[in-house]
Scaffold this motif. Structure first.
Motif, PDB file in Angstrom:
ATOM      1  N   UNK A  55       0.831  -1.211   0.000  1.00 39.53           N
ATOM      2  CA  UNK A  55       0.000   0.000   0.000  1.00 39.53           C
ATOM      3  C   UNK A  55       0.865   1.260   0.000  1.00 39.53           C
ATOM      4  N   UNK A  56       1.975   1.238   0.716  1.00 39.39           N
ATOM      5  CA  UNK A  56       2.882   2.398   0.707  1.00 39.39           C
ATOM      6  C   UNK A  56       3.480   2.596  -0.684  1.00 39.39           C
ATOM      7  N   UNK A  64       0.781  10.473  -4.008  1.00 41.21           N
ATOM      8  CA  UNK A  64      -0.058  11.027  -2.949  1.00 41.21           C
ATOM      9  C   UNK A  64       0.723  11.031  -1.638  1.00 41.21           C
ATOM     10  N   UNK A  65       1.317  12.160  -1.324  1.00 38.18           N
ATOM     11  CA  UNK A  65       2.179  12.271  -0.144  1.00 38.18           C
ATOM     12  C   UNK A  65       1.426  12.006   1.155  1.00 38.18           C
ATOM     13  N   UNK A  69       2.281   8.984   3.623  1.00 40.21           N
ATOM     14  CA  UNK A  69       2.617   9.184   5.039  1.00 40.21           C
ATOM     15  C   UNK A  69       1.763   8.276   5.921  1.00 40.21           C
ATOM     16  N   UNK A  70       0.477   8.195   5.633  1.00 40.41           N
ATOM     17  CA  UNK A  70      -0.427   7.348   6.408  1.00 40.41           C
ATOM     18  C   UNK A  70      -0.066   5.868   6.284  1.00 40.41           C
ATOM     19  N   UNK A  75       2.788   0.885   8.101  1.00 36.47           N
ATOM     20  CA  UNK A  75       3.877  -0.064   7.875  1.00 36.47           C
ATOM     21  C   UNK A  75       4.812  -0.111   9.079  1.00 36.47           C
ATOM     22  N   UNK A  76       5.195   1.040   9.597  1.00 36.57           N
ATOM     23  CA  UNK A  76       6.072   1.074  10.765  1.00 36.57           C
ATOM     24  C   UNK A  76       5.431   0.394  11.969  1.00 36.57           C
ATOM     25  N   UNK A  77       4.142   0.663  12.192  1.00 33.31           N
ATOM     26  CA  UNK A  77       3.428   0.022  13.300  1.00 33.31           C
ATOM     27  C   UNK A  77       3.473  -1.500  13.161  1.00 33.31           C
ATOM     28  N   UNK A  78       3.100  -2.008  11.980  1.00 30.46           N
ATOM     29  CA  UNK A  78       3.068  -3.459  11.788  1.00 30.46           C
ATOM     30  C   UNK A  78       4.468  -4.064  11.843  1.00 30.46           C
TER      31      UNK A  78
END
Length: 114
Positions: A55-56, A64-65, A69-70, A75-78
């Motif tokens: 998705x990133x 789409x910046x 970012x979202x 991704x970082x959380x998972x």
């Protein structure tokens, strides 16, 4: 890559998030998304990391910046959940990055053990 310091806001944020993730380990999967991920096991957690990475990439390709970012935050959380599941800490990852600092990516790949 800048050296990590105690006042590094990203390192502090990641450590705080990691601590929250650890606190959810063993919590009620009905009330905590993190606990639900842990209850489903490593394969499901790893799958979520892959999904969020894709998705990133999609949002990066779309340009789409805000959505990138979202999705990057997701991704970082998972990824942190995956580390916690594997018994890794952010400091373990920082140590690997620090050991690679100043080494070219091409050289580092050549030196990896197969």
């Amino acid at each position: 890559m800048a050296a990590k310091t105690k006042s590094d806001p990203l390192a502090s944020l990641l450590k705080d998030l990691y601590a929250t993730i650890l606190a959810r380990k063993g919590a009620d999967p009905e009330t905590s998304h993190t606990a639900r991920l842990f209850s489903r096991g490593t394969a499901k957690i790893a799958q979520k990391v892959g999904e969020e990475a894709v998705e990133a990439v999609i949002e990066a390709m779309r340009g789409d910046r805000d959505k990138l970012a979202s999705e990057s935050a997701d991704l970082l959380y998972h990824l942190l959940v995956l580390w916690a599941d594997a018994g890794l800490t952010p400091d373990d990852i920082y140590a690997v990055l620090a050991a690679r600092q100043g080494i070219s990516g091409i050289e580092e790949k050549k030196n990896r053990k197969a």
